[in-house]
Design a protein around this motif. Structure first.
Motif, PDB file in Angstrom:
ATOM      1  N   ALA A   1       0.997  -1.153  -0.112  1.00  0.00           N
ATOM      2  CA  ALA A   1       0.057  -0.055   0.039  1.00  0.00           C
ATOM      3  C   ALA A   1       0.769   1.318   0.057  1.00  0.00           C
ATOM      4  CB  ALA A   1      -0.904  -0.034   1.140  1.00  0.00           C
TER       5      ALA A   1
ATOM      6  N   ALA B   1      -5.601   3.213   1.972  1.00  0.00           N
ATOM      7  CA  ALA B   1      -5.161   1.965   2.648  1.00  0.00           C
ATOM      8  C   ALA B   1      -4.020   2.085   3.531  1.00  0.00           C
ATOM      9  CB  ALA B   1      -4.646   0.946   1.660  1.00  0.00           C
TER      10      ALA B   1
ATOM     11  N   PRO C   1      -6.923  -2.210  -1.556  1.00  0.00           N
ATOM     12  CA  PRO C   1      -5.652  -1.407  -1.105  1.00  0.00           C
ATOM     13  C   PRO C   1      -4.825  -0.933  -2.470  1.00  0.00           C
ATOM     14  CG  PRO C   1      -5.963  -3.371  -0.007  1.00  0.00           C
ATOM     15  CD  PRO C   1      -7.035  -3.577  -0.853  1.00  0.00           C
TER      16      PRO C   1
END
Lengths: 354, 283
Positions: free
Chosen positions: B228, B257, B250
């Motif tokens: 992420a 995220a 994500p």
């Protein structure tokens, strides 16, 4: 500040004039600075404390003597609020260690078994940090650090990393760290373990001077000699409770006064020497660890020496030495616990104290 | 001499605001200790300086020639975003080793015998370690520029990326603090770093796009917080980011995220670290 009755001639002689400058008088003489009653603590199935009682009058040194695993460190950890007892209560400087932990922490200094310092910081940096954590303003913390460093003979090393310090220097710095706020009660857990004899004696002098000026000290040690020389009173602990208490002399008297000791030249004579001595002795004859000497309590005392000498030579025993010996604390320990105090003898302790 | 040496004896029961103020000041003193350590021994920063530098050079010049970025674009530019993700893991490992070292040397006992807030010791450590993350970011920016990485979306977005890195690094230091209180000694803490943090970096899109991994591993990699952060950095720097084609949430919203992961990690691991620290030391 007047001269102290115990002021020493060493470089540490001026220590107390700067170490002990309190803002509030600790509990006066005659009061109890540290008291514990019925302390119990278990770790899993191991019973570290089994109903331990203590009382240390303000301004005195209590020596807590015991073998490894007897509960010395656990006692210190409970009294310094690091560990909560399962049962029992303890008060330090008048405050309960469980319910008034913060008040206790403001009045104690702790020097544990390992020198608790930040190795990456300088000696000065460590002391300033401790001062600031104790709410001294930075400038005052620095000033206090400088004073302690010079009094503890560390001024030259003040700006060096602690990593470069010797064992003795670390110990002195560690002790200095717990004196930053001049706490009225000090806990020293085996403060001289691993030190060479010279550094050990230097630390002893510092501790004596602190007490001369009113600090209360609880000192744990496995060195009988240390307890003998430093402590006003000694408690012997084993299996997590106090098994004997008194001054060094009182404890020695408990074991049965003076003993007569015979040292033989050859180990092969030891058996005969033992039986000859047993004939004149009262109670058991103790054989030395080196298997070259035997000792026992002899009712006639020194008067028995000629008879025993004659009996030994009649039995063909060649003696190297024959004489009276005060029992050592090791004898006390053996008698009280049935096992020796220090399972691993420290070669340093064989050095004669000055 | 009549200096007041024990200011603590003057105050008795304190009000909550006063306690909070002193907890903050004590944390500050302990954080400065961490900085002083690094200033005195810069070698402590090798983890976040030389190590990422070596990774950048190895991956750019050794592996990079064999790695094609799906959808095109420069691998040099792809890699640097991943390195920002990797740096936060190094920071966490530093925290773990530091916390366990203090416990092993007895310094923690000294702090605990002082009248300071329990949380101050860990907070001070985490804040100091966060500053090493700042150093890591500077090193990566300089190294990145040297190997041809560029920021294409403007400085505002770049600083947003740095901010996200700091946020999740802060969260990860709490994870490191937990690990540090749980292990027996600093060596074990270093081992935990190797066993846990290293796979965490590799099972992500740090070095290679996740599309080529087995399906189950892709799932792990796409939900890995390191992925992420790396994706968020790539988006914000305007670097190639093949992960934006992946449907996992994500990867579609890497910035969000990163924030969500940070909040979750802090919520779980900060109280846990303080709890473990208290319990471990009180036993």
């Amino acid at each position: 500040m007047g001269p102290s009755p115990l002021a020493c001639r060493t470089t540490y002689g001026t220590v107390l004039s700067v170490i002990v400058q309190r803002t509030s008088t600790p509990a006066g003489l005659g009061t109890i600075a540290i008291e514990a009653s019925g302390l119990e603590k278990s770790f899993g199935k191991t019973r570290a404390l089994a109903g331990l009682d203590l009382a240390v009058p303000a301004g005195t040194i209590l020596g807590v003597l015991g073998p490894n695993g007897s509960g010395k460190t656990t006692t210190v950890r409970v009294l310094t609020t690091l560990l909560r007892p399962d049962k029992g209560t303890a008060r330090v400087a008048g405050y309960d260690v469980v319910t008034q932990a913060t008040q206790v922490r403001r009045r104690i200094g702790l020097s544990g078994q390992a020198a608790a310092l930040d190795e990456s910081l300088t000696g000065s940096g460590n002391l300033v940090m401790i001062g600031q954590l104790n709410r001294l303003p930075r400038r005052k913390a620095q000033q206090r650090a400088d004073e302690l460093l010079s009094r503890f003979d560390l001024a030259d090393a003040a700006d060096r990393g602690v990593k470069t310090y010797s064992g003795g220097m670390r110990r002195r710095l560690d002790l200095a760290a717990c004196l930053v706020t001049s706490p009225p009660v000090l806990f020293l857990d085996e403060p001289t373990t691993g030190l060479d004899p010279r550094s050990r004696i230097a630390l002893w002098e510092i501790i004596r001077m602190l007490v001369a000026d009113g600090t209360t000290v609880l000192l744990t040690t496995q060195y009988l000699e240390e307890a003998d020389l430093l402590a006003d009173r000694i408690v012997v602990i084993d299996g997590g409770s106090v098994i004997a208490e008194g001054t060094s002399d009182e404890l020695k008297t408990q074991v049965g006064g003076d003993r007569l000791q015979v040292t033989v030249v050859a180990e092969s004579d030891l058996g005969v020497a033992k039986s000859v001595l047993a004939h004149h002795a009262e109670g058991e004859v103790h054989v030395g660890l080196d298997r070259r000497c035997v000792d026992a309590s002899v009712p006639a005392g020194a008067a028995a020496i000629p008879d025993i000498a004659a009996a030994m030579s009649a039995a063909g025993v060649v003696m190297e030495d024959l004489g009276m010996a005060r029992p050592s604390l090791d004898d006390v320990f053996l008698t009280l616990t049935g096992h020796s105090a220090d399972p691993v003898p420290d070669p340093n302790m064989t050095a004669e104290p000055v | 001499m009549t200096l007041t040496f024990n200011p603590l004896l003057a105050t008795h029961d304190e009000s909550l605001p006063s306690r909070a103020w002193w907890a903050l000041l004590n944390s500050f003193v302990l954080a400065r200790r961490g900085v002083e350590r690094v200033v005195r021994e810069p070698s402590q920063l090798l983890d976040v300086t030389i190590q990422p530098l070596i990774f950048v050079l190895l991956f750019v010049y050794v592996f990079g020639s064999a790695i094609a970025v799906p959808g095109g674009g420069s691998y040099h530019e792809y890699l640097i975003g991943g390195m920002f993700g990797m740096a936060l893991v190094g920071t966490a490992q530093g925290t773990a080793v530091g916390v366990s070292t203090d416990m092993a040397t007895g310094l923690t006992d000294r702090f605990r015998s002082l009248p300071i807030a329990r949380s101050a010791v860990l907070t001070g450590r985490v804040v100091a370690d966060l500053l090493t993350e700042v150093v890591a970011i500077v090193v990566l920016v300089v190294t990145g520029f040297a190997v041809g990485w560029r920021i294409h979306n403007g400085l505002a977005d770049a600083f947003l990326a740095f901010g996200l890195c700091l946020l999740i690094a802060f969260a990860m230091t709490w994870v490191g603090a937990c690990a540090g209180t749980m292990v027996k000694n600093p060596e074990a803490a270093a081992a935990v770093g190797f066993i846990f943090f290293l796979p965490m970096v590799f099972i992500s899109n740090t070095f290679v796009p996740t599309q080529g991994m087995p399906h189950w591993l892709q799932v792990v990699a796409n939900w890995n917080p390191v992925s992420a952060v790396a994706s968020a950095c790539r988006n914000l720097f305007g670097n190639p980011n093949p992960s934006s084609d992946i449907s996992a949430w994500p990867m579609q919203h890497p910035e969000l995220a990163t924030v969500a992961w940070s909040i979750a990690l802090i919520a779980i691991f900060a109280p846990l670290a303080v709890h473990l620290y208290r319990r471990k030391t009180l036993r």
